[in-house]
Design a protein around this motif. Structure first.
Motif, PDB file in Angstrom:
ATOM      1  N   TYR A 115     -16.925  -3.403   1.457  1.00 18.86           N
ATOM      2  CA  TYR A 115     -18.062  -3.604   2.066  1.00 18.86           C
ATOM      3  C   TYR A 115     -19.184  -4.244   1.241  1.00 18.86           C
ATOM      4  N   THR A 116     -19.825  -5.423   1.561  1.00 14.75           N
ATOM      5  CA  THR A 116     -20.940  -5.886   0.580  1.00 14.75           C
ATOM      6  C   THR A 116     -22.212  -6.080   1.431  1.00 14.75           C
ATOM      7  N   LYS A 117     -23.264  -6.412   0.656  1.00 13.37           N
ATOM      8  CA  LYS A 117     -24.475  -6.460   1.616  1.00 13.37           C
ATOM      9  C   LYS A 117     -24.580  -7.736   2.497  1.00 13.37           C
ATOM     10  N   GLN A 118     -23.474  -8.532   2.467  1.00 17.85           N
ATOM     11  CA  GLN A 118     -23.323  -9.692   3.286  1.00 17.85           C
ATOM     12  C   GLN A 118     -22.270  -9.670   4.152  1.00 17.85           C
ATOM     13  N   ALA A 119     -21.341  -9.083   3.985  1.00 18.31           N
ATOM     14  CA  ALA A 119     -19.947  -9.086   4.997  1.00 18.31           C
ATOM     15  C   ALA A 119     -19.185  -7.942   4.617  1.00 18.31           C
ATOM     16  N   HIS A 120     -18.092  -8.001   5.528  1.00 18.08           N
ATOM     17  CA  HIS A 120     -16.979  -7.003   5.191  1.00 18.08           C
ATOM     18  C   HIS A 120     -15.724  -7.888   5.103  1.00 18.08           C
ATOM     19  N   TYR A 121     -14.956  -7.547   4.105  1.00 11.53           N
ATOM     20  CA  TYR A 121     -13.886  -8.171   3.653  1.00 11.53           C
ATOM     21  C   TYR A 121     -12.454  -7.517   3.584  1.00 11.53           C
ATOM     22  N   HIS A 122     -11.447  -8.021   4.335  1.00 16.84           N
ATOM     23  CA  HIS A 122     -10.134  -7.160   4.041  1.00 16.84           C
ATOM     24  C   HIS A 122      -9.449  -8.138   2.787  1.00 16.84           C
ATOM     25  N   ILE A 123      -9.158  -7.453   1.857  1.00 17.40           N
ATOM     26  CA  ILE A 123      -8.641  -8.092   0.710  1.00 17.40           C
ATOM     27  C   ILE A 123      -7.324  -7.560   0.078  1.00 17.40           C
ATOM     28  N   ALA A 124      -6.349  -8.344  -0.084  1.00 15.01           N
ATOM     29  CA  ALA A 124      -5.298  -8.278  -0.660  1.00 15.01           C
ATOM     30  C   ALA A 124      -4.968  -8.870  -2.021  1.00 15.01           C
ATOM     31  N   VAL A 125      -4.649  -7.721  -2.852  1.00 21.83           N
ATOM     32  CA  VAL A 125      -4.294  -8.233  -4.412  1.00 21.83           C
ATOM     33  C   VAL A 125      -3.000  -7.911  -4.901  1.00 21.83           C
ATOM     34  N   ASN A 126      -2.563  -9.283  -5.645  1.00 22.30           N
ATOM     35  CA  ASN A 126      -1.187  -9.187  -6.331  1.00 22.30           C
ATOM     36  C   ASN A 126      -1.365  -8.055  -7.605  1.00 22.30           C
ATOM     37  N   VAL A 127      -0.937  -6.958  -7.640  1.00 24.50           N
ATOM     38  CA  VAL A 127      -1.126  -6.453  -9.044  1.00 24.50           C
ATOM     39  C   VAL A 127      -0.406  -6.742 -10.175  1.00 24.50           C
ATOM     40  N   LYS A 128       0.576  -7.689 -10.143  1.00 24.66           N
ATOM     41  CA  LYS A 128       1.167  -8.273 -11.163  1.00 24.66           C
ATOM     42  C   LYS A 128       0.288  -9.180 -11.828  1.00 24.66           C
ATOM     43  N   ASN A 129       0.083 -10.487 -11.080  1.00 28.71           N
ATOM     44  CA  ASN A 129      -0.850 -11.425 -11.675  1.00 28.71           C
ATOM     45  C   ASN A 129      -2.433 -11.182 -11.404  1.00 28.71           C
ATOM     46  N   LYS A 130      -2.977 -10.151 -10.804  1.00 30.00           N
ATOM     47  CA  LYS A 130      -4.132  -9.701 -10.649  1.00 30.00           C
ATOM     48  C   LYS A 130      -4.959 -10.782  -9.837  1.00 30.00           C
ATOM     49  N   GLU A 131      -4.428 -11.466  -8.883  1.00 37.27           N
ATOM     50  CA  GLU A 131      -5.177 -12.315  -8.130  1.00 37.27           C
ATOM     51  C   GLU A 131      -5.148 -11.981  -6.690  1.00 37.27           C
ATOM     52  N   ILE A 132      -6.164 -12.512  -6.025  1.00 38.89           N
ATOM     53  CA  ILE A 132      -6.362 -12.009  -4.466  1.00 38.89           C
ATOM     54  C   ILE A 132      -5.487 -13.114  -3.751  1.00 38.89           C
ATOM     55  N   LEU A 140     -21.353  -8.672   8.771  1.00 43.93           N
ATOM     56  CA  LEU A 140     -21.710  -7.312   8.467  1.00 43.93           C
ATOM     57  C   LEU A 140     -22.024  -6.447   9.689  1.00 43.93           C
ATOM     58  N   GLU A 141     -22.470  -7.138  10.724  1.00 44.05           N
ATOM     59  CA  GLU A 141     -22.737  -6.404  12.126  1.00 44.05           C
ATOM     60  C   GLU A 141     -21.350  -5.993  12.724  1.00 44.05           C
ATOM     61  N   ALA A 142     -19.997  -6.646  12.362  1.00 43.33           N
ATOM     62  CA  ALA A 142     -18.958  -6.459  12.870  1.00 43.33           C
ATOM     63  C   ALA A 142     -18.615  -4.998  12.756  1.00 43.33           C
ATOM     64  N   THR A 143     -17.797  -4.670  13.997  1.00 38.89           N
ATOM     65  CA  THR A 143     -17.372  -3.040  13.921  1.00 38.89           C
ATOM     66  C   THR A 143     -15.878  -3.345  14.433  1.00 38.89           C
ATOM     67  N   ASN A 144     -15.480  -1.924  14.400  1.00 35.60           N
ATOM     68  CA  ASN A 144     -14.055  -1.888  15.109  1.00 35.60           C
ATOM     69  C   ASN A 144     -12.996  -2.674  14.592  1.00 35.60           C
ATOM     70  N   GLN A 145     -13.144  -3.208  13.383  1.00 34.56           N
ATOM     71  CA  GLN A 145     -11.901  -4.219  12.848  1.00 34.56           C
ATOM     72  C   GLN A 145     -10.614  -4.017  13.373  1.00 34.56           C
ATOM     73  N   GLU A 146      -9.958  -4.654  13.867  1.00 31.06           N
ATOM     74  CA  GLU A 146      -8.562  -4.435  14.126  1.00 31.06           C
ATOM     75  C   GLU A 146      -7.606  -5.620  13.520  1.00 31.06           C
ATOM     76  N   TYR A 147      -6.448  -5.445  12.559  1.00 28.46           N
ATOM     77  CA  TYR A 147      -6.009  -6.568  11.878  1.00 28.46           C
ATOM     78  C   TYR A 147      -4.671  -6.682  12.431  1.00 28.46           C
ATOM     79  N   THR A 148      -4.224  -7.875  12.646  1.00 31.50           N
ATOM     80  CA  THR A 148      -2.724  -8.154  12.703  1.00 31.50           C
ATOM     81  C   THR A 148      -2.006  -7.515  11.604  1.00 31.50           C
ATOM     82  N   THR A 149      -0.635  -7.379  11.875  1.00 31.74           N
ATOM     83  CA  THR A 149       0.251  -6.749  10.898  1.00 31.74           C
ATOM     84  C   THR A 149       0.611  -7.935   9.536  1.00 31.74           C
ATOM     85  N   ASP A 150       0.407  -8.951  10.022  1.00 34.31           N
ATOM     86  CA  ASP A 150       0.665 -10.023   9.121  1.00 34.31           C
ATOM     87  C   ASP A 150      -0.853 -10.399   8.383  1.00 34.31           C
TER      88      ASP A 150
END
Length: 724
Positions: A115-132, A140-150
């Motif tokens: 959560y930032t001052k501008q938006a909400h982000y769903h982020i996935a990071v590869n811990v091996k190469n440290k890249e998103i 920012l005003e979005a609520t109740n986020q529901e993500y697909t499994t992929d």
């Protein structure tokens, strides 16, 4: 296991340098004096390694179950910061700590919400190469986020309407209702009763969105005065009071490919409750628990996801009191034609294995064990793990049950509360454990050999800082003579059995609650300990009607809330009065919400016991409470006039004795202020004095720094009336 009737926390040490809690620590103490633990611990998929945050919350680290002495950084906060700056260069992101809500998507990838001052982000990071490797952004005003499994799409709410955004940035408006009282996708459907935690569900194929459409245009508006403008304004909420018109809810499917909508044919009457909503693994059908407004008849229905029609009713569940579904169906990983269903119809909440024809294959219950939380399936899919309630409601243990034979095995040992989970292949258990005398132990147990390796053994976090009061568990018997009741007594720090002490009797007593559990401090709050250190005996007990003891225990209160509860609490009062160190002339009682109702009930129905009382956010008449909760326990006022008259406190204000302070949040949308105002008016008419205090910017609970003010007010009130 033998019940512990007296279990001591600690001797009341007066070691040099120790002091009592101060009033600020009644609110912030749990964070300041938290036992040592593993923060945000998880098993890394397909491994014998656990991950968690280091002490400074700066790094995600791992430790091996086979070599618990070493610790390795997986991903640092700085690594994550750099990856974010590369992927989101226009955002001024400054991470203070590593995200504690991370979860593993696979053995190399973690994801989290930022959560930032501008938006909400769903982020996935590869811990091996440290890249998103993945990023989905919502406003920012979005609520109740529901993500697909992929994570190719996210559905969310802007106001009362649903939008979908995909990973290409394309935005789709699903609903665009402008009528006040029409809401789609809201997790506040049916006021979040019946186990409802969300209002939207993606199908397993990630191309159809199922959502609640709630029509509450016919529900009475209730005004809440807002004090944050020069001229106060009114915020209207839809509040369906018991016996009055309730909301009408349907379930709608939105197809992201065809852009078409289909409404499930859930039928009449429109005032019913739709819950346990579950997609079939094939995506071809949807299962819904359809509960009548009377809440005593549930149908588990199957609907066609192509046209919305009813396919069949798999089974029905009825009761003379209430049926209360709390969980979605859980399909077996190796058999999409079978699912697990949870119900307390046999006396305790347990598992039932059904097939999609509605045939009961096997009851998977074990004695009077209560299933509290389902875990994962075993790698072969032949077992399911769950946390179960034992020891007359006091303990939590990890169990496995064989889906074919029904054989149940307890996987954790040691009386207390275990928060445990297995690694991917079921070879190790990560167990965080505490009880009344144990602040916290984190250990890894090998499931085959039973070998245990302790990772963390917390010392007493008060040691050398705070002088902890002595805490004991006591066991009494319910008023009907049928059930053991567990209570908790906290003694003053300088307790002397030859002296007499005032009492603060703290209670709640309502459904889905449990105040006394076998964990660190016995479930006691820091205000309880503060009051004990100020020279009070502090007592609490869970009566019939509360949680974790089975169906008969819970339903004893049906249609006459407060009566069995008071009868049981009288056993606690009798216990206290039998003690020579209790000053029977200086007893006070305190409770919030249902506890406020119980507190006021005692000051009216048993008005010669307590000299002073504090009732926070109290229900004063159940006809002013909402449909979903109120009618479950009391039925409609039209159906149960005797029960509503018996339990109402407003028309009994003339029986009030002692000093009563009522506290209410001025914007309370749960127990609306009308409850306390009606009671105060009745006290005026009856010539009874009552003290009243409002928190103008708070809802049902007083939170933040203002809670310190509230606790100080309560402490002063008891001091004023009980320490004269």
């Amino acid at each position: 296991m033998k019940k512990l009737t007296l279990l001591l926390l600690l001797a009341s040490s007066m070691a040099y340098g120790q002091r009592n809690l101060n009033i600020e620590e009644t609110v912030f103490g749990p964070r300041t004096y938290a036992p040592t633990a593993l923060i945000s611990s998880n098993w890394i998929p397909n491994s014998n390694n656990i991950s968690y945050l280091d002490k400074g919350y700066q790094n995600l680290v791992q430790k091996s179950a086979t070599n618990t002495g070493s610790e390795e950084i997986i991903l640092s906060k700085n690594d994550l910061q750099n990856a974010l700056k590369t992927r989101i260069p226009n955002e001024q992101i400054n991470l203070q700590i590593f995200p504690s809500d991370y979860k593993w998507e696979d053995a190399n990838t973690i994801s989290f919400i930022l959560y930032t001052k501008q938006a909400h982000y769903h982020i996935a990071v590869n811990v091996k190469n440290k890249e998103i490797v993945h990023l989905l952004e919502t406003k920012l005003e979005a609520t109740n986020q529901e993500y697909t499994t992929d994570y190719s799409k996210v559905a969310f709410l802007i106001g009362n309407n649903i939008q979908i955004k995909d990973n290409t940035g394309q935005l789709t408006v699903v609903t665009a209702d402008t009528v006040d009282g029409i809401l789609s996708g809201s997790d506040y459907t049916h006021r979040q009763e019946f186990g409802i935690k969300k209002g939207m569900w993606w199908n397993p194929q990630n191309d159809k969105l199922l959502y609640y459409r709630k029509d509450e245009t016919m529900v009475t508006k209730y005004p809440l005065i807002q004090w944050d403008t020069r001229v106060a304004s009114v915020k209207d909420i839809r509040y369906p009071m018991a016996g009055m018109k309730s909301e009408e809810v349907t379930l709608v499917i939105y197809d992201t490919k065809t852009k078409q909508k289909i409404t499930l044919a859930t039928g009449e009457p429109k005032e019913q409750f739709l819950t346990a909503v579950t997609w079939d693994p094939s995506g071809q059908s949807i299962y819904v628990g359809v509960l009548n407004r009377e809440q005593n008849h549930l149908k588990l229905n199957q609907y066609n996801a192509q046209d919305g029609r009813l396919i069949k009713t798999l089974f029905e569940e009825t009761a003379s009191t209430w049926v209360e579904p709390q969980n979605d169906l859980l399909f077996l990983p190796n058999n999409p034609k079978q699912f697990l269903y949870q119900s307390d119809r046999g006396g305790f909440n347990q598992l039932y294995l059904y097939n999609t024809d509605g045939k009961l294959i096997k009851k998977l219950g074990y004695q009077n064990l209560i299933v509290q939380q389902l875990g994962d399936f075993s790698p072969k899919g032949d077992l399911i793990y769950y946390t179960g309630v034992t020891n007359d409601g006091l303990d939590r243990q990890l169990f496995s049950v064989d889906l074919k034979t029904g054989k149940t095995i307890q996987l954790t040992q040691g009386t207390g509360t275990h928060n445990a989970k297995l690694n991917s292949d079921g070879s190790y258990i990560l167990d965080q454990f505490s009880n009344l005398t144990t602040p916290n132990i984190v250990q890894i147990k090998a499931t085959k050999s039973g070998k245990i390796e302790k990772i963390v053994e917390s010392t007493n976090p008060f040691l050398g800082k705070i002088n902890p009061p002595k805490i004991e568990f006591i066991t009494l018997t319910s008023a009907d003579g049928a059930t053991p009741l567990t209570g908790r007594i906290i003694y003053p720090s300088d307790f002397d059995a030859n002296k007499k002490y005032p009492v603060m009797y703290y209670l709640y007593g309502g459904s889905h609650s449990q105040l006394v559990t076998n964990k660190w401090l016995g479930g006691a709050g820091y205000f309880d300990m503060y009051m004990a250190q100020q020279g009070y005996i502090v007592f609490t007990m869970d009566n019939r009607g509360t949680d974790a003891r089975g169906r008969a225990f819970a339903t004893a209160t049906h249609r006459q809330l407060g009566q069995a509860e008071m009868a049981d609490q009288m056993k606690g009062i009798e216990f206290l009065k039998s003690k020579s160190f209790v000053d029977q002339n200086k007893m006070g009682i305190f409770g919030w919400s249902f506890g406020g109702f119980m507190t006021t009930s005692f000051m009216i129905h048993h008005n010669d016991i307590f000299k002073a009382a504090v009732a926070g956010g109290p229900v004063m008449d159940w006809k002013y409470y909402e449909v979903m909760y109120g009618e479950r326990y009391m039925d409609m006022p039209q159906e149960n006039p005797e029960g509503y008259k018996l339990t109402s406190l407003i028309d009994k204000a003339d029986q009030l004795k002692g000093d009563l302070l009522i506290i209410h949040g001025a914007q309370d949308p749960v127990v609306v202020q009308q409850h306390s105002m009606e009671f105060v008016e009745a006290c005026i008419k009856a010539g009874k004095q009552v003290d009243y205090f409002l928190y103008p910017t708070h809802e049902h609970n007083v939170s933040g720094k203002d809670r310190i003010h509230m606790y100080e007010k309560i402490a002063r009130y008891f001091d004023m009336h009980l320490k004269k």
